[in-house]
Design a protein around this motif. Sequence first.
Motif, PDB file in Angstrom:
ATOM      1  N   PRO A   8       0.835  -1.196   0.000  1.00 32.36           N
ATOM      2  CA  PRO A   8       0.000   0.000   0.000  1.00 32.36           C
ATOM      3  C   PRO A   8       0.880   1.260   0.000  1.00 32.36           C
ATOM      4  CG  PRO A   8      -0.286  -1.260   2.040  1.00 32.36           C
ATOM      5  CD  PRO A   8       0.786  -1.926   1.242  1.00 32.36           C
ATOM      6  N   ALA A   9       0.507   2.232  -0.828  1.00 33.71           N
ATOM      7  CA  ALA A   9       1.281   3.476  -0.920  1.00 33.71           C
ATOM      8  C   ALA A   9       0.323   4.655  -1.011  1.00 33.71           C
ATOM      9  CB  ALA A   9       2.200   3.439  -2.141  1.00 33.71           C
ATOM     10  N   ARG A  10       0.134   5.333   0.121  1.00 32.83           N
ATOM     11  CA  ARG A  10      -0.746   6.502   0.185  1.00 32.83           C
ATOM     12  C   ARG A  10       0.082   7.780   0.176  1.00 32.83           C
ATOM     13  NH1 ARG A  10      -3.420   7.342   4.826  1.00 32.83           N
ATOM     14  NH2 ARG A  10      -4.775   8.774   3.738  1.00 32.83           N
ATOM     15  N   PHE A  11      -0.382   8.768  -0.543  1.00 39.14           N
ATOM     16  CA  PHE A  11       0.297  10.061  -0.559  1.00 39.14           C
ATOM     17  C   PHE A  11      -0.110  10.898   0.651  1.00 39.14           C
ATOM     18  CE2 PHE A  11       1.299  14.352  -1.838  1.00 39.14           C
ATOM     19  CZ  PHE A  11       2.501  14.193  -2.506  1.00 39.14           C
ATOM     20  N   SER A  13      -0.399  10.613   3.828  1.00 37.95           N
ATOM     21  CA  SER A  13      -0.003  10.192   5.166  1.00 37.95           C
ATOM     22  C   SER A  13      -0.095  11.385   6.123  1.00 37.95           C
ATOM     23  CB  SER A  13       1.441   9.673   5.130  1.00 37.95           C
ATOM     24  OG  SER A  13       1.934   9.495   6.428  1.00 37.95           O
ATOM     25  N   SER A  14      -0.578  11.145   7.329  1.00 37.32           N
ATOM     26  CA  SER A  14      -0.709  12.246   8.289  1.00 37.32           C
ATOM     27  C   SER A  14       0.640  12.661   8.876  1.00 37.32           C
ATOM     28  CB  SER A  14      -1.674  11.864   9.412  1.00 37.32           C
ATOM     29  OG  SER A  14      -1.212  10.714  10.083  1.00 37.32           O
ATOM     30  N   ARG A  15       1.554  11.720   9.030  1.00 33.95           N
ATOM     31  CA  ARG A  15       2.851  12.048   9.623  1.00 33.95           C
ATOM     32  C   ARG A  15       3.866  12.555   8.615  1.00 33.95           C
ATOM     33  NH1 ARG A  15       4.317   6.819  12.666  1.00 33.95           N
ATOM     34  NH2 ARG A  15       3.051   5.964  11.004  1.00 33.95           N
ATOM     35  N   LEU A  16       3.842  12.020   7.399  1.00 38.03           N
ATOM     36  CA  LEU A  16       4.801  12.440   6.374  1.00 38.03           C
ATOM     37  C   LEU A  16       4.132  12.384   4.999  1.00 38.03           C
ATOM     38  CD1 LEU A  16       7.673  13.322   5.639  1.00 38.03           C
ATOM     39  CD2 LEU A  16       8.323  10.924   5.582  1.00 38.03           C
ATOM     40  N   PRO A  17       3.365  13.423   4.671  1.00 35.47           N
ATOM     41  CA  PRO A  17       2.692  13.435   3.373  1.00 35.47           C
ATOM     42  C   PRO A  17       3.685  13.242   2.221  1.00 35.47           C
ATOM     43  CG  PRO A  17       1.892  15.223   4.750  1.00 35.47           C
ATOM     44  CD  PRO A  17       3.081  14.618   5.455  1.00 35.47           C
ATOM     45  N   GLY A  18       3.301  12.433   1.260  1.00 38.27           N
ATOM     46  CA  GLY A  18       4.150  12.181   0.099  1.00 38.27           C
ATOM     47  C   GLY A  18       5.275  11.202   0.338  1.00 38.27           C
ATOM     48  N   LYS A  19       5.252  10.498   1.464  1.00 36.74           N
ATOM     49  CA  LYS A  19       6.347   9.597   1.827  1.00 36.74           C
ATOM     50  C   LYS A  19       6.731   8.609   0.725  1.00 36.74           C
ATOM     51  CE  LYS A  19       5.889   6.230   4.972  1.00 36.74           C
ATOM     52  NZ  LYS A  19       5.795   5.568   6.290  1.00 36.74           N
ATOM     53  N   PRO A  20       5.773   7.990   0.013  1.00 37.45           N
ATOM     54  CA  PRO A  20       6.186   7.032  -1.023  1.00 37.45           C
ATOM     55  C   PRO A  20       7.062   7.647  -2.116  1.00 37.45           C
ATOM     56  CG  PRO A  20       3.875   6.745  -0.509  1.00 37.45           C
ATOM     57  CD  PRO A  20       4.320   8.004   0.182  1.00 37.45           C
ATOM     58  N   LEU A  21       6.984   8.958  -2.288  1.00 34.91           N
ATOM     59  CA  LEU A  21       7.779   9.618  -3.324  1.00 34.91           C
ATOM     60  C   LEU A  21       9.031  10.296  -2.778  1.00 34.91           C
ATOM     61  CD1 LEU A  21       4.913  11.145  -5.512  1.00 34.91           C
ATOM     62  CD2 LEU A  21       6.029   8.911  -5.693  1.00 34.91           C
ATOM     63  N   ALA A  22       9.274  10.148  -1.488  1.00 37.74           N
ATOM     64  CA  ALA A  22      10.470  10.753  -0.886  1.00 37.74           C
ATOM     65  C   ALA A  22      11.727  10.213  -1.563  1.00 37.74           C
ATOM     66  CB  ALA A  22      10.505  10.454   0.614  1.00 37.74           C
ATOM     67  N   ASP A  23      12.629  11.109  -1.890  1.00 36.65           N
ATOM     68  CA  ASP A  23      13.858  10.735  -2.590  1.00 36.65           C
ATOM     69  C   ASP A  23      14.846  10.064  -1.643  1.00 36.65           C
ATOM     70  OD1 ASP A  23      16.791  11.434  -3.478  1.00 36.65           O
ATOM     71  OD2 ASP A  23      15.548  11.550  -5.280  1.00 36.65           O
ATOM     72  N   ILE A  24      15.288   8.878  -2.011  1.00 38.34           N
ATOM     73  CA  ILE A  24      16.332   8.161  -1.276  1.00 38.34           C
ATOM     74  C   ILE A  24      17.390   7.771  -2.298  1.00 38.34           C
ATOM     75  CG2 ILE A  24      16.904   6.148   0.143  1.00 38.34           C
ATOM     76  CD1 ILE A  24      13.939   6.098   1.030  1.00 38.34           C
ATOM     77  N   HIS A  25      18.506   8.451  -2.252  1.00 36.56           N
ATOM     78  CA  HIS A  25      19.616   8.183  -3.177  1.00 36.56           C
ATOM     79  C   HIS A  25      19.177   8.203  -4.649  1.00 36.56           C
ATOM     80  CE1 HIS A  25      22.213   7.340   0.198  1.00 36.56           C
ATOM     81  NE2 HIS A  25      21.337   6.451   0.648  1.00 36.56           N
ATOM     82  N   GLY A  26      18.362   9.179  -4.992  1.00 35.06           N
ATOM     83  CA  GLY A  26      17.973   9.363  -6.382  1.00 35.06           C
ATOM     84  C   GLY A  26      16.773   8.561  -6.863  1.00 35.06           C
ATOM     85  N   LYS A  27      16.173   7.773  -5.985  1.00 32.50           N
ATOM     86  CA  LYS A  27      14.990   6.985  -6.342  1.00 32.50           C
ATOM     87  C   LYS A  27      13.909   7.219  -5.282  1.00 32.50           C
ATOM     88  CE  LYS A  27      16.580   4.056  -9.738  1.00 32.50           C
ATOM     89  NZ  LYS A  27      17.933   4.293  -9.903  1.00 32.50           N
TER      90      LYS A  27
END
Length: 97
Positions: A8-11, A13-27
């Motif tokens: 599941p990937a929700r944009f 999120s109450s604690r960190l909106p947009g978390k699934p799209l957060a950049d981690i080492h360019g991805k």
Amino acid sequence: MKIIGIIPARFKSSRLPGKPLADIHGKPMVWHVYHQAIKAKMLDEVYIATDDKRIKEVCDDFNMKVLMTSDAHKTGSDRLSECVSKISEIYKGMSQW
């Protein structure tokens, strides 16, 4: 019988909106989770389940399997139930399902 993983990937999120799209080492984070999941030998397939077009677009850009779900679900279980129905339709009539 196939064993399918659903992430599941929700944009919204109450604690960190947009978390699934957060950049981690360019991805995006969702890319890292998906690629760890597809390494699991017991899973035949892995899908991202989202109600957000931005997440779907990123999944499409990175060739990850994605299912769009309703944004009206009250729980993650409701979202997973919708995915099971959609996946069942995809495999309807296949003898290995």
